[in-house]
Design a protein around this motif. Structure first.
Motif, PDB file in Angstrom:
ATOM      1  N   PRO A  86     -39.289-101.305 -75.661  1.00 27.22           N
ATOM      2  CA  PRO A  86     -38.997-100.215 -76.586  1.00 27.22           C
ATOM      3  C   PRO A  86     -37.684 -99.507 -76.283  1.00 27.22           C
ATOM      4  CG  PRO A  86     -40.960 -99.758 -75.239  1.00 27.22           C
ATOM      5  CD  PRO A  86     -40.638-101.203 -75.085  1.00 27.22           C
ATOM      6  N   LYS A 110     -36.357 -91.706 -84.026  1.00 26.41           N
ATOM      7  CA  LYS A 110     -37.610 -91.083 -84.474  1.00 26.41           C
ATOM      8  C   LYS A 110     -37.648 -89.602 -84.165  1.00 26.41           C
ATOM      9  CE  LYS A 110     -41.190 -94.367 -85.241  1.00 26.41           C
ATOM     10  NZ  LYS A 110     -40.924 -94.208 -86.687  1.00 26.41           N
ATOM     11  N   HIS A 115     -50.674 -86.610 -74.604  1.00 25.03           N
ATOM     12  CA  HIS A 115     -49.739 -87.738 -74.627  1.00 25.03           C
ATOM     13  C   HIS A 115     -48.343 -87.263 -75.037  1.00 25.03           C
ATOM     14  CE1 HIS A 115     -52.411 -91.000 -73.754  1.00 25.03           C
ATOM     15  NE2 HIS A 115     -53.199 -90.766 -74.788  1.00 25.03           N
ATOM     16  N   ARG A 143     -46.623 -85.216 -72.380  1.00 26.31           N
ATOM     17  CA  ARG A 143     -46.275 -86.056 -71.232  1.00 26.31           C
ATOM     18  C   ARG A 143     -45.048 -86.919 -71.534  1.00 26.31           C
ATOM     19  NH1 ARG A 143     -47.612 -91.177 -70.365  1.00 26.31           N
ATOM     20  NH2 ARG A 143     -49.134 -91.150 -72.062  1.00 26.31           N
ATOM     21  N   ILE A 144     -45.036 -87.527 -72.708  1.00 22.48           N
ATOM     22  CA  ILE A 144     -43.941 -88.436 -73.052  1.00 22.48           C
ATOM     23  C   ILE A 144     -42.632 -87.672 -73.242  1.00 22.48           C
ATOM     24  CG2 ILE A 144     -43.086 -90.033 -74.805  1.00 22.48           C
ATOM     25  CD1 ILE A 144     -46.073 -90.844 -75.242  1.00 22.48           C
ATOM     26  N   LEU A 157     -41.975 -95.226 -68.761  1.00 17.99           N
ATOM     27  CA  LEU A 157     -42.958 -95.213 -69.851  1.00 17.99           C
ATOM     28  C   LEU A 157     -43.190 -96.649 -70.318  1.00 17.99           C
ATOM     29  CD1 LEU A 157     -41.568 -92.108 -71.761  1.00 17.99           C
ATOM     30  CD2 LEU A 157     -43.711 -92.211 -70.484  1.00 17.99           C
ATOM     31  N   GLU A 209     -45.476 -99.716 -72.918  1.00 21.97           N
ATOM     32  CA  GLU A 209     -45.740-100.098 -74.315  1.00 21.97           C
ATOM     33  C   GLU A 209     -46.763 -99.172 -74.967  1.00 21.97           C
ATOM     34  OE1 GLU A 209     -44.670-102.704 -76.265  1.00 21.97           O
ATOM     35  OE2 GLU A 209     -43.150-103.233 -74.782  1.00 21.97           O
ATOM     36  N   ASP A 250     -47.505 -96.123 -74.162  1.00 20.98           N
ATOM     37  CA  ASP A 250     -46.887 -94.824 -74.418  1.00 20.98           C
ATOM     38  C   ASP A 250     -46.070 -94.881 -75.702  1.00 20.98           C
ATOM     39  OD1 ASP A 250     -47.875 -93.755 -72.036  1.00 20.98           O
ATOM     40  OD2 ASP A 250     -46.174 -94.553 -70.897  1.00 20.98           O
ATOM     41  N   TYR A 251     -45.385 -95.989 -75.845  1.00 18.96           N
ATOM     42  CA  TYR A 251     -44.537 -96.137 -77.026  1.00 18.96           C
ATOM     43  C   TYR A 251     -45.365 -96.096 -78.300  1.00 18.96           C
ATOM     44  CZ  TYR A 251     -40.789 -97.742 -80.025  1.00 18.96           C
ATOM     45  OH  TYR A 251     -39.854 -97.817 -81.010  1.00 18.96           O
ATOM     46  N   HIS A 276     -48.316 -94.607 -78.699  1.00 15.79           N
ATOM     47  CA  HIS A 276     -48.723 -93.215 -78.908  1.00 15.79           C
ATOM     48  C   HIS A 276     -47.584 -92.423 -79.527  1.00 15.79           C
ATOM     49  CE1 HIS A 276     -52.615 -93.240 -77.103  1.00 15.79           C
ATOM     50  NE2 HIS A 276     -52.197 -93.660 -75.929  1.00 15.79           N
ATOM     51  N   PHE A 277     -46.440 -92.595 -78.928  1.00 21.19           N
ATOM     52  CA  PHE A 277     -45.256 -91.859 -79.370  1.00 21.19           C
ATOM     53  C   PHE A 277     -44.991 -92.093 -80.856  1.00 21.19           C
ATOM     54  CE2 PHE A 277     -40.664 -92.277 -80.156  1.00 21.19           C
ATOM     55  CZ  PHE A 277     -40.259 -90.976 -79.944  1.00 21.19           C
ATOM     56  N   VAL A 278     -44.942 -93.342 -81.230  1.00 18.28           N
ATOM     57  CA  VAL A 278     -44.647 -93.675 -82.630  1.00 18.28           C
ATOM     58  C   VAL A 278     -45.731 -93.129 -83.556  1.00 18.28           C
ATOM     59  CG1 VAL A 278     -44.455 -95.562 -84.291  1.00 18.28           C
ATOM     60  CG2 VAL A 278     -43.308 -95.725 -82.075  1.00 18.28           C
ATOM     61  N   ARG A 279     -46.968 -93.292 -83.145  1.00 16.24           N
ATOM     62  CA  ARG A 279     -48.079 -92.844 -83.976  1.00 16.24           C
ATOM     63  C   ARG A 279     -48.017 -91.330 -84.198  1.00 16.24           C
ATOM     64  NH1 ARG A 279     -52.741 -90.727 -82.374  1.00 16.24           N
ATOM     65  NH2 ARG A 279     -52.384 -91.341 -80.219  1.00 16.24           N
TER      66      ARG A 279
END
Lengths: 145, 145
Positions: free
Chosen positions: A4, A13, A131, A134-135, B124, B126, B128-129, B131-134
């Motif tokens: 990613p 994003k 989440h 944290r991110i 971080l 996959e 996490d990615y 979650h992030f995108v969602r």
DNA sequence: TTGTATTAATTTGCAAACGAATAGTTAGTA
DNA sequence: TACTAACTATTCGTTTGCAAATTAATACAA
């Protein structure tokens, strides 16, 4: 799928999302007849919760720089929402206070902002929030060394 | 704890994070001696991947508005990095192309940007990615109706 | 074909972000 | 005390964002 971090996606994003939020806020302000930008609101919000705050502290709390805070305050003073009083202990400083008109603005705008926050968060839950924090914190930290 | 949507946190966190990223990018550009702003880079990146793209499409892809694209392109043209050619089919349109100097800039800057993206994403993964995108998409969607 | 509505890009004005430089004030030290 | 360093806020210049108005070209409909 590539890693990613190798795609433009995450910068993009975040950028897109914050623009959207700001856009919705501003439109809602305009529709409601608030003569206020989003950044002006952010400052009012902080002053309301920290009467007498200094410009520097205001800059820290909002992650804006000093010149930006100076100029936004100039506008708020001109609108009669906010007041600069010279500090007693340190004459380099100003203490910032809400004027009565500013209090009124704060009380009027706050419910609208709360409603927009709720709308944006929608059906996301506590776990999502964890989440999320944290991110975001992680990205921030990765850039702070 | 109150419901997350009731705090200023998520707007603020997104705002802070994107500022940080932009800040780091710009500083790295300056240190490397690139005479380029972050937004100028974003446009160059898109033109490089879509030679002949129109300004409108460029605006869509970058979520910038038309006047902003116009002005950034003015600067890039002045720097000799980019070229406007009138479209054959539709004389209202311009097709945007990289000039040789622009190609060179793209090749030079891209590795630096990739390195910064990697640094930001850090450890971080996959999941996490996802979650992030969602979460980001969800917020965006909640504001799109 | 004429007229109307769209579309692409531009221009202008105001708000904001950031950096660099500056003035005035305060604090710390020789 | 005098000197220097640090701090607070401002000013200035450049860039970007958004809204509204404008120009020019195209598409559609009567």
């Amino acid at each position: 799928m590539t890693h990613p971090s190798d795609s433009r996606a995450y910068f993009f994003k975040i950028d897109t999302t914050i623009k959207k939020i700001r856009n919705v806020l501003q439109k809602r302000f305009n529709d409601a007849g608030f003569d206020l930008t989003v950044d002006q609101w952010v400052l009012i919000d902080h002053v309301a919760r920290n009467q007498g705050i200094s410009q520097n502290t205001l800059a820290e709390l909002t992650t804006k720089d000093a010149p930006t805070v100076t100029r936004i305050l100039d506008l708020l003073v001109k609108k009669g929402l906010v007041e600069r009083r010279m500090s007693e202990e340190d004459r380099r400083k100003f203490n910032i206070f809400l004027m009565p008109e500013g209090e009124k603005t704060f009380e009027t705008v706050l419910p609208v902002v709360k409603e927009i926050r709720r709308q944006g968060w929608g059906e996301l839950n506590e776990e999502d929030y964890e989440h999320f924090v944290r991110i975001m914190d992680s990205i921030y930290q990765n850039f702070s060394n």
